[in-house]
Design a protein around this motif. Structure first.
Motif: not given
Ligand SMILES: *Cc1c(COP(=O)(O)O)cnc(C)c1O
Length: 412
Positions: A372-394
């Motif tokens: 069981v993995a604890m997902i402790t926070g929502n991705g929308l909390k840190d947009i800059a951090g998320a974008l750094k991981a997922v890249g940009g749109p086409n």
């Protein structure tokens, strides 16, 4: 009355009563963190599986194990009882037998911290406080702002000057009085403690307030109850200050002690390789207070963790282990968790998933392990951090040919 029995120093074992100090007078406020202990024999009389089945679908369902008198423990609420999500494709990608995600990003302010903050606010009301305060850069603050707003209490938050705008916006929207301290986090923290003494505000800082971790414990109580007949081998959680994993472990242990479950699980504590003082203390038995380093996962960027001893003890007593993961592995976990499960995790939350990769590498987990993995926070909390991981749109011109070019260029 609550079923709190006594408070015990995690370093020297000295015992205190409930109305006494928050930290051990012998060991001092840095090392003398107190642990709240409950009368589990009495709790077991009413905290039963049959009884739980009819209670509120929130973390208030565990009232026997919360440090609150009946009048201050709400009968219903919107924190906790978050879903346990079966993640077969992610499990296969990680090379383990089974994975369930406990999605605490669905709490009202978007993180696990809604658990301790809501308990802290009710405890503050019980003690007659009118105002509550904390120093934090992130989820502790926004969850406190939310809980205070929900309870009609005033709230003071001290943030360092580096606080990101998204988090500031959430705090201000909840109506908190926010002090942006032109100094370091340590200075903001100390100023908050001073202001609490000066103005009589209730202090929510987890490190010195022993009751907050009891809110974190509800994450463990829930995992135990939700997996009662179907236990995992491991529960993975990311570790910053160390309070969350200690609370999780206590929750599972208390559910066993009161007889709601008959099993225990090993705790997998996951730290970022750049800031891994708790993983290090697990090996050496002491904390390096010089603490340096950094990580991209800001919610676990704690070079000098305050609850390191609780965090080490909890993992050791569970028969578990600590692992460390690189920032690159955390980013990969953000991507894989989103793509293979539909759960958008903030970097510190996806760190628990990255820990499974490290656990495999270390030979702690194998192709049959159930986690069981604890997902402790929502991705929308840190947009800059998320974008750094997922890249940009086409980016394309408004032409069908451009769409075709992208579609045909996609692999798989
Ligand atoms: C606070 C936090 C953690 C770590 O909890 P600690 O008690 O600091 O160890 C992990 N993930 C998220 C999203 C957090 O906000």
């Amino acid at each position: 009355m609550s079923l709190v029995g006594k408070l015990v120093c995690v370093q020297c074992g000295a015992e205190y009563s409930e109305d006494g100090a928050w930290t051990c007078s012998k060991c001092g406020p840095d090392e003398g963190i107190l642990d709240v202990q409950f009368d589990l024999v009495r709790a077991a009389k009413t905290l039963t599986r049959a009884g739980l089945a009819t209670r509120t679908r929130s973390h208030w369902r565990y009232r026997e194990l919360l440090p609150l008198d009946e009048a201050f423990c709400p009968s219903d609420g919107d924190v906790g009882w978050t879903p346990l999500i079966e993640a077969p494709r992610l499990a296969a990608a990680l090379g383990i037998g089974r994975l369930r995600l406990k999605d605490d990003g669905r709490n009202p302010s978007g993180s696990f911290k809604d658990r301790p903050s809501s308990v802290g606010v009710m405890r503050a009301l019980q003690e007659g406080a009118k105002s509550i305060a904390c120093a934090s850069t992130g989820n502790a603050a926004s969850s406190l702002g939310r809980a205070a707003a929900a309870a009609g209490m005033s709230c003071y938050i001290f943030v360092p000057k580096s606080c990101p705008d998204g988090k500031l916006a959430q705090l201000l929207a909840y109506g908190a009085c926010v002090f942006k301290v032109m100094g370091t986090y340590a200075e903001a923290y100390e100023l908050c403690n001073q202001a609490c003494r000066e103005f009589g505000w209730y202090n929510r800082n987890c490190a010195i307030n022993p009751y907050l971790v009891e809110g974190k414990k509800t994450g463990g109580l829930e995992v135990a109850e939700q997996c009662a007949d179907d236990p995992p081998d491991w529960v993975a959680a990311s570790v910053g200050d160390g309070c969350s994993i200690a609370g999780m472990a206590t929750g599972i242990a208390e559910m066993k002690a009161v007889g709601v479950v008959s099993w225990s699980a090993k705790m997998l504590g996951v730290q970022a390789a750049g800031v891994a003082p708790v993983a290090e203390a697990m090996k050496t038995g002491r904390l390096d207070r010089a603490g340096s380093g950094t990580t991209y996962a800001d919610s676990i960027n704690c070079p000098v963790p305050r609850n390191w001893r609780k965090a080490v003890n909890a993992v050791r007593e569970s028969g578990g282990a600590y692992v460390t993961v690189s920032d690159e592995e955390i980013m990969e976990a953000v991507r894989a968790t989103g793509r293979l499960t539909g759960v958008f995790a903030e970097p510190a939350a996806a760190t628990s998933v990255a820990g499974i990769v490290a656990g495999r590498r270390a030979g702690l987990l194998d192709g049959k392990s159930s986690v069981v993995a604890m997902i402790t926070g929502n991705g929308l909390k840190d947009i800059a951090g998320a974008l750094k991981a997922v890249g940009g749109p086409n980016e394309i011109r408004p032409e069908l040919g451009e769409v075709r070019r992208v579609v045909e260029g996609r692999k798989g």
